[in-house]
Structures are given as C-alpha cells and as structure tokens.
Design a protein around this motif. Structure first.
Motif, PDB file in Angstrom:
ATOM      1  N   ALA A   1       0.841  -1.199   0.000  1.00  0.00           N
ATOM      2  CA  ALA A   1       0.000   0.000   0.000  1.00  0.00           C
ATOM      3  C   ALA A   1       0.874   1.246   0.000  1.00  0.00           C
ATOM      4  CB  ALA A   1      -0.905   0.005   1.228  1.00  0.00           C
ATOM      5  N   TYR A   2       0.385   2.277  -0.641  1.00  0.00           N
ATOM      6  CA  TYR A   2       1.083   3.557  -0.713  1.00  0.00           C
ATOM      7  C   TYR A   2       0.186   4.615  -0.084  1.00  0.00           C
ATOM      8  CZ  TYR A   2       3.806   7.367  -2.731  1.00  0.00           C
ATOM      9  OH  TYR A   2       4.585   8.484  -2.909  1.00  0.00           O
ATOM     10  N   GLN A   3       0.627   5.149   1.068  1.00  0.00           N
ATOM     11  CA  GLN A   3      -0.168   6.139   1.797  1.00  0.00           C
ATOM     12  C   GLN A   3       0.738   7.268   2.268  1.00  0.00           C
ATOM     13  OE1 GLN A   3      -1.485   3.709   5.032  1.00  0.00           O
ATOM     14  NE2 GLN A   3      -3.351   3.056   3.980  1.00  0.00           N
ATOM     15  N   ASN A   4       0.312   8.488   2.048  1.00  0.00           N
ATOM     16  CA  ASN A   4       1.045   9.670   2.538  1.00  0.00           C
ATOM     17  C   ASN A   4       2.520   9.629   2.161  1.00  0.00           C
ATOM     18  OD1 ASN A   4      -1.373  10.496   3.783  1.00  0.00           O
ATOM     19  ND2 ASN A   4      -0.874   9.314   5.603  1.00  0.00           N
ATOM     20  N   ASN A   5       2.816   9.288   0.916  1.00  0.00           N
ATOM     21  CA  ASN A   5       4.196   9.201   0.408  1.00  0.00           C
ATOM     22  C   ASN A   5       5.035   8.166   1.142  1.00  0.00           C
ATOM     23  OD1 ASN A   5       3.755  11.188  -1.545  1.00  0.00           O
ATOM     24  ND2 ASN A   5       4.209  12.815  -0.087  1.00  0.00           N
ATOM     25  N   GLU A   6       4.405   7.143   1.691  1.00  0.00           N
ATOM     26  CA  GLU A   6       5.104   6.046   2.370  1.00  0.00           C
ATOM     27  C   GLU A   6       4.610   4.717   1.807  1.00  0.00           C
ATOM     28  OE1 GLU A   6       5.649   8.184   6.702  1.00  0.00           O
ATOM     29  OE2 GLU A   6       3.952   6.846   6.386  1.00  0.00           O
ATOM     30  N   VAL A   7       5.492   3.732   1.764  1.00  0.00           N
ATOM     31  CA  VAL A   7       5.160   2.405   1.255  1.00  0.00           C
ATOM     32  C   VAL A   7       5.008   1.465   2.446  1.00  0.00           C
ATOM     33  CG1 VAL A   7       5.939   0.478  -0.180  1.00  0.00           C
ATOM     34  CG2 VAL A   7       6.449   2.838  -0.866  1.00  0.00           C
ATOM     35  N   TYR A   8       3.894   0.720   2.487  1.00  0.00           N
ATOM     36  CA  TYR A   8       3.628  -0.252   3.544  1.00  0.00           C
ATOM     37  C   TYR A   8       3.504  -1.639   2.924  1.00  0.00           C
ATOM     38  CZ  TYR A   8       2.668   3.654   6.641  1.00  0.00           C
ATOM     39  OH  TYR A   8       2.786   4.791   7.396  1.00  0.00           O
ATOM     40  N   LEU A   9       4.347  -2.560   3.367  1.00  0.00           N
ATOM     41  CA  LEU A   9       4.290  -3.942   2.919  1.00  0.00           C
ATOM     42  C   LEU A   9       3.809  -4.811   4.073  1.00  0.00           C
ATOM     43  CD1 LEU A   9       7.721  -4.181   1.052  1.00  0.00           C
ATOM     44  CD2 LEU A   9       5.472  -3.713   0.066  1.00  0.00           C
ATOM     45  N   THR A  10       2.739  -5.563   3.852  1.00  0.00           N
ATOM     46  CA  THR A  10       2.242  -6.493   4.861  1.00  0.00           C
ATOM     47  C   THR A  10       2.798  -7.870   4.540  1.00  0.00           C
ATOM     48  OG1 THR A  10       0.237  -5.209   5.124  1.00  0.00           O
ATOM     49  CG2 THR A  10       0.185  -7.472   5.947  1.00  0.00           C
ATOM     50  N   LEU A  11       3.505  -8.455   5.503  1.00  0.00           N
ATOM     51  CA  LEU A  11       4.174  -9.733   5.304  1.00  0.00           C
ATOM     52  C   LEU A  11       3.398 -10.862   5.965  1.00  0.00           C
ATOM     53  CD1 LEU A  11       7.840  -8.610   6.044  1.00  0.00           C
ATOM     54  CD2 LEU A  11       6.576  -8.503   3.901  1.00  0.00           C
ATOM     55  N   ARG A  12       3.567 -12.077   5.433  1.00  0.00           N
ATOM     56  CA  ARG A  12       2.948 -13.276   6.004  1.00  0.00           C
ATOM     57  C   ARG A  12       4.001 -14.357   6.077  1.00  0.00           C
ATOM     58  NH1 ARG A  12       0.766 -17.731   3.607  1.00  0.00           N
ATOM     59  NH2 ARG A  12       0.736 -16.729   1.578  1.00  0.00           N
ATOM     60  N   LEU A  13       4.023 -15.068   7.212  1.00  0.00           N
ATOM     61  CA  LEU A  13       4.944 -16.187   7.379  1.00  0.00           C
ATOM     62  C   LEU A  13       4.413 -17.392   6.621  1.00  0.00           C
ATOM     63  CD1 LEU A  13       5.650 -15.763  11.187  1.00  0.00           C
ATOM     64  CD2 LEU A  13       7.048 -14.994   9.282  1.00  0.00           C
ATOM     65  N   LEU A  14       5.291 -18.136   5.977  1.00  0.00           N
ATOM     66  CA  LEU A  14       4.886 -19.272   5.160  1.00  0.00           C
ATOM     67  C   LEU A  14       4.747 -20.569   5.951  1.00  0.00           C
ATOM     68  CD1 LEU A  14       7.065 -18.565   2.016  1.00  0.00           C
ATOM     69  CD2 LEU A  14       4.626 -18.131   2.337  1.00  0.00           C
ATOM     70  N   THR A  15       5.225 -20.606   7.177  1.00  0.00           N
ATOM     71  CA  THR A  15       5.137 -21.812   7.993  1.00  0.00           C
ATOM     72  C   THR A  15       4.219 -21.588   9.180  1.00  0.00           C
ATOM     73  OG1 THR A  15       7.064 -21.179   9.303  1.00  0.00           O
ATOM     74  CG2 THR A  15       7.469 -22.559   7.379  1.00  0.00           C
ATOM     75  N   GLU A  16       3.550 -22.641   9.605  1.00  0.00           N
ATOM     76  CA  GLU A  16       2.686 -22.576  10.794  1.00  0.00           C
ATOM     77  C   GLU A  16       3.500 -22.755  12.069  1.00  0.00           C
ATOM     78  OE1 GLU A  16      -0.584 -21.878  10.935  1.00  0.00           O
ATOM     79  OE2 GLU A  16      -0.488 -21.505   8.786  1.00  0.00           O
ATOM     80  N   GLU A  17       4.597 -23.491  11.974  1.00  0.00           N
ATOM     81  CA  GLU A  17       5.409 -23.763  13.154  1.00  0.00           C
ATOM     82  C   GLU A  17       6.601 -22.818  13.217  1.00  0.00           C
ATOM     83  OE1 GLU A  17       6.587 -27.832  13.124  1.00  0.00           O
ATOM     84  OE2 GLU A  17       4.660 -28.502  13.882  1.00  0.00           O
ATOM     85  N   SER A  18       7.080 -22.620  14.438  1.00  0.00           N
ATOM     86  CA  SER A  18       8.272 -21.816  14.682  1.00  0.00           C
ATOM     87  C   SER A  18       9.050 -22.428  15.817  1.00  0.00           C
ATOM     88  CB  SER A  18       7.901 -20.392  15.068  1.00  0.00           C
ATOM     89  OG  SER A  18       7.387 -19.698  13.982  1.00  0.00           O
ATOM     90  N   SER A  19      10.285 -22.012  15.939  1.00  0.00           N
ATOM     91  CA  SER A  19      11.107 -22.446  17.063  1.00  0.00           C
ATOM     92  C   SER A  19      10.823 -21.550  18.257  1.00  0.00           C
ATOM     93  CB  SER A  19      12.588 -22.367  16.719  1.00  0.00           C
ATOM     94  OG  SER A  19      12.906 -23.269  15.701  1.00  0.00           O
ATOM     95  N   CYS A  20      10.533 -22.166  19.391  1.00  0.00           N
ATOM     96  CA  CYS A  20      10.315 -21.419  20.617  1.00  0.00           C
ATOM     97  C   CYS A  20      11.627 -20.756  21.032  1.00  0.00           C
ATOM     98  CB  CYS A  20       9.812 -22.353  21.716  1.00  0.00           C
ATOM     99  SG  CYS A  20       9.642 -21.526  23.319  1.00  0.00           S
ATOM    100  N   PRO A  21      11.610 -19.450  21.322  1.00  0.00           N
ATOM    101  CA  PRO A  21      12.846 -18.779  21.706  1.00  0.00           C
ATOM    102  C   PRO A  21      13.363 -19.209  23.081  1.00  0.00           C
ATOM    103  CG  PRO A  21      11.002 -17.277  21.846  1.00  0.00           C
ATOM    104  CD  PRO A  21      10.477 -18.540  21.249  1.00  0.00           C
ATOM    105  N   HIS A  22      12.510 -19.837  23.906  1.00  0.00           N
ATOM    106  CA  HIS A  22      12.919 -20.234  25.249  1.00  0.00           C
ATOM    107  C   HIS A  22      13.553 -21.620  25.276  1.00  0.00           C
ATOM    108  CE1 HIS A  22      10.945 -16.703  26.807  1.00  0.00           C
ATOM    109  NE2 HIS A  22       9.868 -17.027  26.120  1.00  0.00           N
ATOM    110  N   CYS A  23      12.918 -22.595  24.598  1.00  0.00           N
ATOM    111  CA  CYS A  23      13.424 -23.968  24.666  1.00  0.00           C
ATOM    112  C   CYS A  23      13.973 -24.476  23.331  1.00  0.00           C
ATOM    113  CB  CYS A  23      12.333 -24.918  25.170  1.00  0.00           C
ATOM    114  SG  CYS A  23      10.928 -25.055  24.051  1.00  0.00           S
ATOM    115  N   GLY A  24      13.688 -23.761  22.230  1.00  0.00           N
ATOM    116  CA  GLY A  24      14.230 -24.126  20.936  1.00  0.00           C
ATOM    117  C   GLY A  24      13.473 -25.210  20.185  1.00  0.00           C
ATOM    118  N   THR A  25      12.388 -25.749  20.755  1.00  0.00           N
ATOM    119  CA  THR A  25      11.639 -26.807  20.075  1.00  0.00           C
ATOM    120  C   THR A  25      10.670 -26.204  19.060  1.00  0.00           C
ATOM    121  OG1 THR A  25       9.935 -26.821  21.793  1.00  0.00           O
ATOM    122  CG2 THR A  25      11.759 -28.376  22.043  1.00  0.00           C
TER     123      THR A  25
END
Length: 80
Positions: free
Chosen positions: A20-44
């Motif tokens: 999107a282009y608003q007020n002379n600024e560009v905004y990109l909305t991103l989406r993650l391609l995976t449902e799972e992630s690594s937990c930052p606390h335990c790494g699983t």
C-alpha cells in the motif's frame, strides 16, 4: 517479465501479502509461510502460539520513499 516483491525483500519463509502507498510512504504487509516456529525459550518446534500480533518496522527507503514492514510477531505460551 514477472516481478515479485518477495524477490526484492529476499527474506526466507516470508511472502508479501499486500503493498500500500499512503502519505508518500510504502507499507508492505508480510505473512509467514510456515505454521510452526522455534520457541525462543526452549528451541523446540511448535505451532502452539499464544498470539500473533503484527509489528511495524521501518525498512530502508526505496526511490526516496520511506518503507514500513507490517510483520507478524509470534508470542509463545511459556510452559514449565
């Protein structure tokens, strides 16, 4: 020639959903391609996410226009 914003950003595991282009600024909305992630606390790998709040990050300007990335930020349940 097909041009995709994903190629421009070159961030693995992420795709650009909207631009999107608003007020002379560009905004990109991103989406993650995976449902799972690594937990930052335990790494699983987990899909048990507490919430998924987007954050707004400023990126480098393009053609003199400020660029902002709306990026999902996953927060995990902390279990003992």
């Amino acid at each position: 020639m097909a041009f995709h914003l994903d190629n421009l950003l070159n961030i693995p595991g992420v795709t650009v959903e909207t631009c999107a282009y608003q007020n002379n600024e560009v905004y990109l909305t991103l989406r993650l391609l995976t449902e799972e992630s690594s937990c930052p606390h335990c790494g699983t790998q987990t899909a048990d996410i507490h919430q998924n709040r987007p954050i707004l990050m400023r990126d480098l300007p393009v053609f003199g226009q400020p660029v902002y990335l709306r990026t999902p930020r996953r927060q995990f349940y902390l279990t003992d």
